[in-house]
Design a protein around this motif. Structure first.
Motif, mmCIF file in Angstrom:
data_model
loop_
_atom_site.group_PDB
_atom_site.id
_atom_site.type_symbol
_atom_site.label_atom_id
_atom_site.label_comp_id
_atom_site.label_asym_id
_atom_site.label_seq_id
_atom_site.Cartn_x
_atom_site.Cartn_y
_atom_site.Cartn_z
ATOM 1 N N GLY B 3 6.510 13.140 0.469
ATOM 2 C CA GLY B 3 5.457 13.225 1.469
ATOM 3 C C GLY B 3 5.525 12.039 2.405
ATOM 4 N N VAL B 4 4.434 11.845 3.160
ATOM 5 C CA VAL B 4 4.322 10.733 4.086
ATOM 6 C C VAL B 4 3.921 9.486 3.310
ATOM 7 N N THR B 5 4.694 8.423 3.442
ATOM 8 C CA THR B 5 4.356 7.189 2.745
ATOM 9 C C THR B 5 4.137 6.065 3.739
ATOM 10 N N GLN B 6 3.135 5.241 3.450
ATOM 11 C CA GLN B 6 2.797 4.129 4.315
ATOM 12 C C GLN B 6 2.827 2.826 3.522
ATOM 13 N N SER B 7 3.227 1.761 4.217
ATOM 14 C CA SER B 7 3.223 0.451 3.572
ATOM 15 C C SER B 7 2.816 -0.617 4.575
ATOM 16 N N PRO B 8 2.159 -1.685 4.094
ATOM 17 C CA PRO B 8 1.594 -1.808 2.748
ATOM 18 C C PRO B 8 0.328 -0.961 2.610
ATOM 19 N N THR B 9 -0.246 -0.915 1.430
ATOM 20 C CA THR B 9 -1.491 -0.160 1.254
ATOM 21 C C THR B 9 -2.689 -0.972 1.699
#
Lengths: 116, 113
Positions: B3-9
Motif C-alpha cells: 500500500g501507500v507508505t509514509q515516513s516518518p510517522t
C-alpha cells in the motif's frame, strides 16, 4: 470552486440504531462524490463513491449513500450501527472532468460515537 | 501488493526549520497527492504530482514544495516552518489522473514548536 458541508461535527448513536451522516456540496456542475472513514491515528479509507449511473451507492461495511442532485446532497447511512463503526467520517468531492484529476475537497468531518 | 507508505510517522521540528516528508505510492500508481489535516478538520489539498510533474496546487504558499521521482515516490518539503504547520500530512496515490479511487497512507504527524 467546490465546497462540502457536513452537518454535525459529532453524532452519537446506540449500537443497532440507524447511522445517518449528512453531506451537502456546492459545485457549478455535479462532481464525483466520496465518503471516507478515518480511524484513530490512521489514514483515510474509501467507504464508497458516486461517479455516474445509479444514484444509490453501496459501499463497504454495510454503508450506503444516495446522490440527490436536486438537493446537492450525498448522505451516508447504515441501518444498524456496530461498535466498530466508531470513527471519523469525511465527505469529499472532486471535479468530474478528466483534466481536473482526482483532487479531493473534504468536508470538516463527523465523529461517530457508538454507545453499547 | 504494497500500500501507500509514509515516513516518518511522527516528527517534531522547531519554528523556522525545514522538513521533508516522504511517500511511497502503491505499486502501479503514477499519481500522488498531498493533503494537510489540521487537528479537528478535514484534509486540505496541497498539490498533486503526475508522472513527475506538478498537476495542480491548492491554496498553500510557495514554501510548500514537492517532488516526484521516476519510481513515482514523492516528497513534500516545507521551509520556514510555522506553528500553524503542525498537522497530519497525508499522501494519496492513484493509478492515473482520472482514476477516481485514491489510496491514502497512514500519514505523518508533524509538530512545530
Amino acid at each position: 470552486a467546490q465546497s462540502v458541508t457536513q452537518l454535525g461535527s459529532h453524532v452519537s448513536v446506540s449500537e443497532g440504531a440507524l447511522v445517518l451522516l449528512r453531506c451537502n456540496y456546492s459545485s457549478s456542475v455535479p462532481p464525483y462524490l466520496f465518503w471516507y472513514v478515518q480511524y484513530p491515528n490512521q489514514g483515510l479509507q474509501l467507504l464508497l463513491k458516486y461517479t455516474t449511473g445509479a444514484t444509490l451507492v453501496k459501499g463497504i461495511n454495510g454503508f450506503e449513500a444516495e446522490f440527490k442532485k436536486s438537493e446537492t446532497s450525498f448522505h451516508l447511512t447504515k441501518p444498524s450501527a456496530h461498535m466498530s463503526d466508531a470513527a471519523e467520517y469525511f465527505c469529499a468531492v472532486s471535479p468530474a472532468t478528466k483534466a481536473a484529476g482526482n483532487k479531493l475537497t473534504f468536508g470538516g468531518g463527523t465523529r461517530v460515537l457508538v454507545k453499547p | 501488493e504494497t500500500g501507500v507508505t509514509q515516513s516518518p510517522t511522527h516528527l517534531i521540528k522547531t519554528r523556522g526549520q525545514q522538513v521533508t516528508l516522504r511517500c511511497s505510492s502503491q505499486s502501479g500508481h503514477n499519481t500522488v497527492s498531498w493533503y494537510q489535516q489540521a487537528l479537528g478538520q478535514g484534509p486540505q489539498f496541497i498539490f498533486q504530482y503526475y508522472r513527475e510533474e506538478e498537476n495542480g496546487r491548492g491554496n498553500f504558499p510557495p514554501r510548500f514544495s514537492g517532488l516526484q521521482f521516476p519510481n513515482y515516490s514523492s516528497e513534500l518539503n516545507v521551509n520556514a516552518l510555522e506553528l500553524d504547520d503542525s498537522a497530519l500530512y497525508l499522501c494519496a496515490s492513484s493509478a492515473g489522473q482520472t482514476n477516481t479511487e485514491a489510496f491514502f497512507g497512514q500519514g505523518t504527524r508533524l509538530t512545530v514548536v
